[in-house]
Design an enzyme around this catalytic site. Structure first.
Site, PDB file in Angstrom:
ATOM      1  CB  CYS A   1      13.409   5.500   4.889  1.00  0.00           C
ATOM      2  SG  CYS A   1      12.458   4.860   6.205  1.00  0.00           S
TER       3      CYS A   1
ATOM      4  CG  HIS B   1       6.943   6.622   8.341  1.00  0.00           C
ATOM      5  ND1 HIS B   1       7.924   7.276   8.347  1.00  0.00           N
ATOM      6  CD2 HIS B   1       6.089   7.831   8.429  1.00  0.00           C
ATOM      7  CE1 HIS B   1       7.793   8.445   8.028  1.00  0.00           C
ATOM      8  NE2 HIS B   1       6.450   8.750   7.506  1.00  0.00           N
TER       9      HIS B   1
END
Ligand code: CIR
Length: 260
Positions: A255, A168
């Site tokens: 996250c 990501h």
């Protein structure tokens, strides 16, 4: 500590890992996480958020979704409203329905990313009123387009950034407010970040680029001394937390929570 203009966070949402965590998606090649150690590390992470001044809502484990402790991917929280995502990985799409009520309790405005678009919250990095959106294996153009339309209705902006060689965008970049970007070398010349002061993490400390600014503190993985020293030189209070079991699943400090 730098005088931060702008946001202060008051709340975070996390989800306790389930035993199924050991079956989570991974490309790290670091082996499977140890559940008990992961649980202890998760508790340490929650304490770090609390020590940065946040009220933390801890949602129960969802055994049917091995990656569901990585709550950042299923929603994006902005000061103007929350956006429920549509994660790129098939095994994670069902997680969104399980975060919705916690977000509706906290936000007046909650909108959604719909088929066929996909977007993971880990690909969204907010800098002032602009969201940088990584186009990655998980976030596609259709998802980014819907997301930008939502942002514009909320009075915010969005622009895309190509992401390759990492899961990501925020795997390799963290906005620390005050114009400071902590980033891996891959983003050294990224034009989207031209207006920011880039602080590159050493190549052998790349995992530490996945850190989070929380009210003048930087919660970061433990064991990355040069990055920690760099963060402290910038005037932040570094809060190192053990995250090795989440690193094994390509996850890190950002996250594991939604901050707002
Ligand atoms: C996944 O592959 O979806 C999880 N194992 C890790 C998600 C990490 N999330 C993030 O970087 N925002």
């Amino acid at each position: 500590m730098p005088a931060t203009k702008g946001i202060m966070f008051t709340h975070a949402i996390v989800r306790r890992p389930g035993h199924s965590l050991v079956l989570g998606l991974t490309e790290a090649g670091l082996g499977r996480p140890d559940f008990s150690r992961a649980l202890a590390q998760h508790e340490g992470y929650v304490k770090a958020l609390e020590s940065a001044g946040l009220h933390v809502t801890v949602l129960p484990a969802l055994e049917e979704y091995p990656d569901s402790c990585f709550v950042e991917d299923v929603a994006v929280c902005t000061p103007k409203g929350a956006i429920l995502t549509r994660p790129g990985a098939q095994s994670r799409k069902g997680e969104v329905a399980h975060i919705e009520s916690a977000l509706r309790a906290a936000f007046d405005t909650v909108v959604t990313i719909d088929e066929p678009g996909s977007l993971d919250g880990g690909d969204v990095m907010m800098v002032g009123d602009t969201c940088h959106i990584g186009l990655s294996k998980r976030t596609d153009r259709a998802g980014a387009k819907q997301f930008i339309e939502h942002l514009e209705k909320l009075g915010l902006k969005g622009e895309t950034v190509p992401v390759s060689s990492m899961l990501h965008l925020k795997t390799g970049a963290a906005y620390l407010e005050d114009g400071h970007l902590l980033a891996v070398e891959a983003f050294q010349n990224e034009p989207a970040f031209a207006g920011l002061d880039r602080h590159l993490v050493p190549a052998d400390e790349a995992y530490a680029a996945n850190s989070i600014w929380v009210n003048g503190n930087v919660i970061m993985p433990a064991g990355f001394p040069r990055t920690q020293a760099m963060v402290e030189r910038l005037g932040y209070r570094a809060i190192p937390v053990e995250l090795s079991e989440f690193q094994k699943l390509d996850g890190g400090a950002s996250c594991l929570s939604l901050r707002f």
